[in-house]
Write a protein that holds these residues in place. Sequence first.
Motif, PDB file in Angstrom:
ATOM      1  N   TRP A   1       0.896  -1.215  -0.045  1.00 51.55           N
ATOM      2  CA  TRP A   1      -0.026  -0.128  -0.163  1.00 51.55           C
ATOM      3  C   TRP A   1       0.956   1.200  -0.032  1.00 51.55           C
ATOM      4  N   GLU A   2       2.027   1.165  -0.025  1.00 50.18           N
ATOM      5  CA  GLU A   2       3.045   2.454   0.051  1.00 50.18           C
ATOM      6  C   GLU A   2       4.038   2.298  -0.947  1.00 50.18           C
ATOM      7  N   PRO A   3       4.564   3.809  -1.081  1.00 52.27           N
ATOM      8  CA  PRO A   3       5.705   3.842  -2.044  1.00 52.27           C
ATOM      9  C   PRO A   3       6.766   2.945  -1.781  1.00 52.27           C
ATOM     10  N   THR A   4       7.539   2.409  -2.743  1.00 53.14           N
ATOM     11  CA  THR A   4       8.673   1.655  -2.572  1.00 53.14           C
ATOM     12  C   THR A   4       9.682   2.051  -1.189  1.00 53.14           C
ATOM     13  N   TRP A   5      10.145   1.223  -0.365  1.00 61.77           N
ATOM     14  CA  TRP A   5      10.710   1.546   0.859  1.00 61.77           C
ATOM     15  C   TRP A   5      12.198   1.788   0.376  1.00 61.77           C
ATOM     16  N   PRO A   6      13.121   2.937   0.602  1.00 60.59           N
ATOM     17  CA  PRO A   6      14.487   2.787   0.286  1.00 60.59           C
ATOM     18  C   PRO A   6      15.172   1.640   1.259  1.00 60.59           C
ATOM     19  N   ALA A   7      16.451   1.455   0.768  1.00 59.86           N
ATOM     20  CA  ALA A   7      17.220   0.302   1.538  1.00 59.86           C
ATOM     21  C   ALA A   7      17.419   0.794   2.822  1.00 59.86           C
ATOM     22  N   ASP A   8      17.530   2.050   3.160  1.00 59.24           N
ATOM     23  CA  ASP A   8      18.037   2.330   4.506  1.00 59.24           C
ATOM     24  C   ASP A   8      16.618   3.004   5.394  1.00 59.24           C
ATOM     25  N   ALA A   9      15.648   2.495   4.805  1.00 60.55           N
ATOM     26  CA  ALA A   9      14.374   3.019   5.346  1.00 60.55           C
ATOM     27  C   ALA A   9      14.193   3.143   6.675  1.00 60.55           C
TER      28      ALA A   9
END
Length: 205
Positions: free
Chosen positions: A49-57
């Motif tokens: 349901w969310e935008p793609t999480w960055p690697a260091d989210a």
Amino acid sequence: MIRFLSGGLIGPPAVRLDGPRCYIRPPSPHDWRAWAELRSASRDFLTPWEPTWPADALSRASFARRLRRQAQEWRDDLSYSFLIFDPHTDAVVGGLGLTNVRRGVAQTATLGYWAGKPYASKGYVSAATRLVLDFAFTHIGLHRVEAACLPINDASRTLLERVGFTHEGYARGYLRIDGVWRDHVLYAILADEWRDRGVAPPQQR
């Protein structure tokens, strides 16, 4: 009710809104661990349901950057971000915010929210949404709050309709969610509609 550190950098605003089911306040540095643990444990539940999480989210450094950005956006009247807490345990249960604040002839913002998997569908987010709507219409003088969700997200659609939003339309390829441009259904609520519901204002401290 908003406090910033000297020198223009940025402490979280000193504001808290209390309701019977939850309280909300802006995040602060000491919330990082609880926030990151809840997000990590809920990753599979949240990412569709969310935008793609960055690697260091979920890193402490990323959280610190997030806080600096959010506090600057409070200062600039661009967005207002909160965490949601259980009033009995002070546990972080989710988050929500008003983003894309537009002044001038619009006086509008966009509502977004999330709940950790253990706390979903237990009334926390709908209660927090009522608190943030009162904040939007009573404390920062907005005329309209918009929200959007995926057409298949029945829980979110039910929540919005329960707290008084009206379904207004359908937007194709509206937001990039989990790496894919997805259609959304659009909702909104107006200040007069909120006041007509006669909701008691939250306690602010």
